[in-house]
Enzyme design. Sequence first.
Site, short mmCIF file in Angstrom:
data_model
loop_
_atom_site.label_atom_id
_atom_site.label_comp_id
_atom_site.label_asym_id
_atom_site.label_seq_id
_atom_site.Cartn_x
_atom_site.Cartn_y
_atom_site.Cartn_z
N LYS A 125 2.71 -4.50 -3.59
CA LYS A 125 2.31 -5.82 -3.09
C LYS A 125 2.15 -6.84 -4.20
O LYS A 125 2.65 -7.96 -4.10
CB LYS A 125 0.99 -5.71 -2.32
CG LYS A 125 1.02 -4.85 -1.08
CD LYS A 125 -0.30 -4.89 -0.33
CE LYS A 125 -1.46 -4.28 -1.10
NZ LYS A 125 -1.29 -2.84 -1.35
N ASN A 148 -5.10 -11.16 -2.12
CA ASN A 148 -5.55 -9.96 -2.83
C ASN A 148 -5.15 -9.98 -4.30
O ASN A 148 -5.48 -9.09 -5.05
CB ASN A 148 -4.95 -8.71 -2.15
CG ASN A 148 -5.73 -7.46 -2.44
OD1 ASN A 148 -6.96 -7.45 -2.41
ND2 ASN A 148 -5.02 -6.38 -2.74
N HIS A 195 -5.98 5.08 1.54
CA HIS A 195 -7.30 4.64 1.99
C HIS A 195 -7.84 5.50 3.14
O HIS A 195 -8.60 5.00 3.98
CB HIS A 195 -7.26 3.17 2.42
CG HIS A 195 -6.86 2.23 1.33
ND1 HIS A 195 -7.55 2.15 0.13
CD2 HIS A 195 -5.83 1.34 1.23
CE1 HIS A 195 -6.97 1.25 -0.64
NE2 HIS A 195 -5.93 0.75 0.00
#
Length: 457
Positions: A125, A148, A195
Site C-alpha cells: 500500500k 495511512n 491482522h
Amino acid sequence: MYPARRHDLSGARVLVVGGALTGMSVCRFLAKHGSRVTLTDRSDLAGREAELSALAGLEVDLMIGGHRERDFLGADMIVVSPGVPLSIEPLEKARQAGVTIIGDVELAFWYLKAPICAVTGTNGKTTTTALLGDMLDACGQKVAVGGNIGEPLVELVDGSENLDCIVAELSSFQLEAIDTFRPKVAVLLNITPDHLDRYPGFEEYVQAKMRLFENQTKDDRAVLNADDPEVTARTRSITPKRVCFSRKKSLNEGVVWEDGRIVCRMEGAEYSYDPRGSALTGVHNRENIMAAVAAAAVVGCAGDSVDRAIHSFRPAAHRLELVGEANGVRYFDDSKATNVGAALRSVESFDAGVHLIMGGVDKGGSYAPLVEAVRRRVTALYLLGEAADRIEEELGDAARIVRTEDMADAVRRASDAATSGEVVLLAPACSSFDMYENYKERGRHFAELAAERMKKR
C-alpha cells in the site's frame, strides 16, 4: 471542483476514541468546526505531552487513563481512531444506543473537495500510494498524499478545493469505520491473511477491505490485481468499472508485463515503461508499479512523466531495502514484511541462497504459504521471538532451522554462514512488539547489526 459533502457539526458532542496521531488531528479538526469534543484513551498518553499541550487552547476535554461509559452514551457522534477495535464494549453499547460511529476517513470525506484515489491491500500500500502521488505530480497535477501514510486525511481538508486529486493509503482498520466514503478510483493490490490478532477470522478481515468498493458507482473505477485469486473472486460483483493489471496474464485492456516491460493499454492508447534501473526491486514491486501505472492512466496521467516518476522514486525505508554488501553477500531489510504474504513476496525476489531471519509476534495466520518458496530459495531459517516455535513447526521440513536468542544473534549467525552470491534477509512475517517498539526500530537495529558484520567479513 469536486463537491464536498458537508455536515454541520457545530455544537455537536463528539467523542474521539484514541489519542495517537490520527486522534489528535481529528480533535483539532472538530474543535475548529465548533464541535464540543472529548478525547478518551485507555492509556495516559505518556510521551504525547506536546500533542496534548497543543489541545490546551481548544474546546477539547480530556478523559485519559480509561473510558467512561457515559462519554460514549452521551455523545452525538463518535470518531474512532484506526488503532481502536470497533468491538470494544463501550462502542458496542453506544452502537446499541443508536450513537453514530465513524472513523477519521469518513469524517474527512464529508469535507474534502477533491476526488480521491484510494489504495488498499494486504501488502504494497505505502509504496503504491507514494509512487502514484509522484506520478500525478510529475504529470503536473496538484496532488496531496495522506491517510495511512503521512498526514491523516482531515489534515488535507483545508486547501483541498485547489487539488486535482488526493491519493490515500487506507488500511482495513480505517475502512471498517466508513459509511458514505466513495473514492473515484479504488485500488486493491492483494489479499492475504493478516491482522488475525484483531479480527475473528480471515473473512472479517476481507470484508473490511471490500468496503472500499461499497459506495462506488458505474462512473468510478476499480484497479484490481488479476493475478490474485482472492481479489478476483471477491470483486466479481462490484459496481465500478474494472481496470486490471497482471504480470502473468495477457489482457486486451489494462496493464501487463511483456518482454521485460510494463505495457498499459487503455481506451485505445498504449504506453510502455521499462522498470530496469528503478529502485523498486522484486516481483512484488513490479506489481506495485503496475497498479500505480493503471491508476495514473485512469486519471489521465501517462507517458514520459510517468516513466520519470518510476525511475526517480525512492521507496520508504524497511521495504526490501538493500542496506549493504560485503564480499558478495548482500543484506536486505524488509522489516515491513509483517505478515506471511509480504514475507513470501520478499523471498520470491531471490532465486536461491537466502538466509532468512523470521519471527516476532504471531498474527494468527498460517505460515504454510511460505513452504514451497522456502524450500526452493532459502538456505537456512534463523528464528527469533514469540512465534519461533510455531514457525519451526510449520516450516521445519522446508529448510534448516537455526534458533537464535535475539536479532544480534540471528544476524551474526546468518552473516557467518552466508557465502558470496547469497543474501541475508530480514522478512519477519510477524509484528515486532515482543522485542521492538515498531517495525522501523526493528529494521534500524537489523541495519546497524548488518553494518557491524560487514566490517568483519
